[in-house]
Motif scaffolding. Structure first.
Motif, mmCIF file in Angstrom:
data_model
loop_
_atom_site.group_PDB
_atom_site.id
_atom_site.type_symbol
_atom_site.label_atom_id
_atom_site.label_comp_id
_atom_site.label_asym_id
_atom_site.label_seq_id
_atom_site.Cartn_x
_atom_site.Cartn_y
_atom_site.Cartn_z
ATOM 1 N N SER A 42 0.831 -1.220 0.000
ATOM 2 C CA SER A 42 0.000 0.000 0.000
ATOM 3 C C SER A 42 0.855 1.255 0.000
ATOM 4 N N ARG A 46 0.915 4.431 -2.651
ATOM 5 C CA ARG A 46 0.734 5.831 -2.265
ATOM 6 C C ARG A 46 1.952 6.680 -2.643
ATOM 7 N N VAL A 82 -3.692 10.128 4.696
ATOM 8 C CA VAL A 82 -5.097 10.549 4.706
ATOM 9 C C VAL A 82 -6.041 9.435 4.298
ATOM 10 N N GLN A 83 -7.048 9.252 5.096
ATOM 11 C CA GLN A 83 -8.068 8.248 4.865
ATOM 12 C C GLN A 83 -9.384 8.922 4.594
ATOM 13 N N VAL A 84 -10.075 8.444 3.589
ATOM 14 C CA VAL A 84 -11.425 8.928 3.366
ATOM 15 C C VAL A 84 -12.357 7.999 4.145
ATOM 16 N N ARG A 89 -19.692 4.663 9.618
ATOM 17 C CA ARG A 89 -19.313 3.654 8.623
ATOM 18 C C ARG A 89 -19.491 2.260 9.235
ATOM 19 N N ASN A 225 -9.738 0.192 10.695
ATOM 20 C CA ASN A 225 -9.057 0.302 9.405
ATOM 21 C C ASN A 225 -7.776 1.110 9.485
ATOM 22 N N LEU A 227 -5.048 -0.681 11.440
ATOM 23 C CA LEU A 227 -4.088 -1.788 11.546
ATOM 24 C C LEU A 227 -3.832 -2.482 10.210
ATOM 25 N N ILE A 228 -4.791 -2.455 9.288
ATOM 26 C CA ILE A 228 -4.547 -3.113 7.994
ATOM 27 C C ILE A 228 -3.389 -2.457 7.257
ATOM 28 N N TYR A 229 -3.054 -1.232 7.627
ATOM 29 C CA TYR A 229 -1.931 -0.569 6.954
ATOM 30 C C TYR A 229 -0.582 -0.931 7.555
#
Lengths: 284, 191
Positions: A42, A46, A82-84, A89, A225, A227-229
């Motif tokens: 990822s 980016r 940055v996360q959208v 959610r 969402n 920790l998945i990074y």
């Protein structure tokens, strides 16, 4: 040239991988932002996007700028962090908090809630609204942390594009809402400005799950969402930090595709609402 | 045929995906030695439908990909809805919630580009039926890394836009009907 000095041709992406490693090392040594243990696939995407849009011919050129011109840092950080997101959610997660976790939290005279990796604040405002609907807002202190100062500032501002409100409202209703989302914002020139009372009990702070430590004892940690990074080693570090930050019988909420399954810290937690990835801290 | 033994097969499919995959996946024997990584464009709310559908009809194991799990042979991994699926250099899977690519999350390009990086020449990638251009950039990356690139024969595809776009981006890709593809995959995996 001495032929012996010419190594076997390294594929182009092999060179790029070396450059990425060096760039992340530079970012850490120069500015103490540590992305070295982020999931590399990822991060690479980016960085490729940043390289293209910031107009650098190579990652080495980007590294040169990064080291010598601090103005490059925030521009790069915005690509790396940055996360959208959306308010409420995965409504089922918030419904599970409301129906299963809140009854436990009600038994405490005062509460601390940590939104770790709060990004632009969507999850924070969702929780703040939920706690108000459940009558716990006055006794709750929220900590909203992120490593990106631009995102933290956005979270502190609480302003979202009006065209997202329809989705936010739909999510909110599905979460078992006891009020209307429109009670909490005013529309203004295409923007929804959220009521500042929602953040009167919020401490916004720069905190890194990679390098920083425990700072308070929490009753609920929501970290979705993020920790998945991370790679597995870093996931373990963050989960250890959550374990050490949680009060006895405190709760941890993760993203719907995140789990403790592969973590060394799994024994410290029990499934609380399994399908929503809500865990409860167990006694040692 | 490539000299490098194939270590993974990546598949991207969109409109018409289920029918095409119903021809391919049930034809694979138990113990098929290569993992399959699959991105199908599905709406965000329809999560595990694919896994349940195919698990009931396949001899290979069918799972929804989990974050940071190692890739195992003989297993089909579907990208979860609303997450990108990527392969790491150590051949484990990771998920991301990064912005949609080509208006899609999961996106075929994201899987193929990361898989091309991880597997290099040891990857075979297939673009099946679909009504958009996702997967074209990814298939190009697979070619550039020395992997095997395949697009579904246009006349065989329910919607040919996606294989056409992929072939345009990667002109050296092989063109195959589903009937050709099944024995080819079996041979490829046996090497």
């Amino acid at each position: 040239m001495d032929a012996a000095l010419v190594q076997d041709a390294l594929p182009q992406n092999g060179v790029e991988d070396i450059e990425i490693q060096l760039l992340l090392e530079a970012l850490y040594q120069r500015y103490h932002y540590d992305f070295r243990h982020y999931a590399r696939a990822s991060i690479k995407r980016r960085l490729l996007q940043a390289r293209g849009q910031l107009g650098f011919a190579s990652f080495s050129a980007m590294q040169d700028h990064l080291l010598h011109d601090p103005a490059t840092l925030p521009r790069l950080l915005n690509y790396l962090t940055v996360q959208v997101s959306e308010m409420f959610r995965d409504p089922a997660y918030f419904r599970a908090l409301r129906e299963k976790v809140i009854p436990h939290l009600r038994t405490y005279p005062s509460l601390k809630v940590w939104v770790a990796g709060c990004s632009n604040g969507e999850e924070l405002y969702s929780l703040s609204i939920l706690f108000r609907e459940e009558g716990l807002d006055q006794r709750t202190l929220f900590y909203a942390t992120d490593i990106n100062p631009t995102a933290l500032k956005a979270a502190e501002t609480g302003v979202y594009p009006l065209d997202q409100i329809r989705k936010f409202t739909e999510n909110h209703q599905k979460s078992g809402a006891r009020s209307s989302l429109s009670d909490y914002y005013t529309a203004d020139y295409g923007r929804a400005v959220f009521d500042k009372s929602l953040r009167s009990q919020v401490v916004f702070s720069d905190h890194s799950l990679v390098t920083d430590a425990v700072f308070a004892e929490m009753h609920l940690i929501s970290c979705r969402n993020v920790l998945i990074y991370f790679d597995r080693a870093l996931q373990d570090r963050a989960l250890g930090l959550f374990r050490d930050s949680l009060a006895r019988k405190g709760f941890l909420g993760l993203g719907s595709k995140e789990s403790l399954r592969f973590s060394a810290h799994a024994p410290a937690f029990a499934d609380f609402v399994r399908e929503e990835k809500i865990y409860q801290r167990q006694d040692a | 045929m490539s000299a490098t033994p194939i270590e993974a097969i990546a598949i991207g499919a969109s409109a018409g995906a289920v029918q095409a995959l119903l021809r391919i996946l049930p034809a694979l024997p138990a113990g098929f030695p290569v993992p399959l990584l699959i991105v199908v464009h599905v709406p965000p709310d329809r999560s595990n439908a694919l896994v349940a559908l195919f698990a009931a009809k396949c001899r290979v194991a069918v799972r929804e990909a989990e974050d940071k799990e190692p890739v195992l042979p003989g297993t089909v991994y579907f990208a979860p809805s609303d997450y990108h699926l990527l392969v790491e250099a150590d051949r484990s899977l990771s998920l991301s919630m990064d912005e949609p690519v080509n208006h899609s999350r999961p996106a075929i390009d994201v899987l193929l580009e990361s898989a091309a990086d991880a597997y290099g020449a040891a990857l075979a990638a297939i673009i099946l039926t679909g009504a958009n251009h996702d997967g074209a950039v990814g298939l190009r990356a697979v070619c550039d890394a020395g992997g095997i690139a395949i697009v579904q024969d246009f006349t065989d595809a329910q919607v040919s836009t996606m294989p056409e776009a992929a072939l345009a981006a990667c002109p050296s890709a092989r063109i195959m009907t589903l009937d050709d593809l099944i024995p080819y995959l079996l041979t490829l995996a046996a090497q």
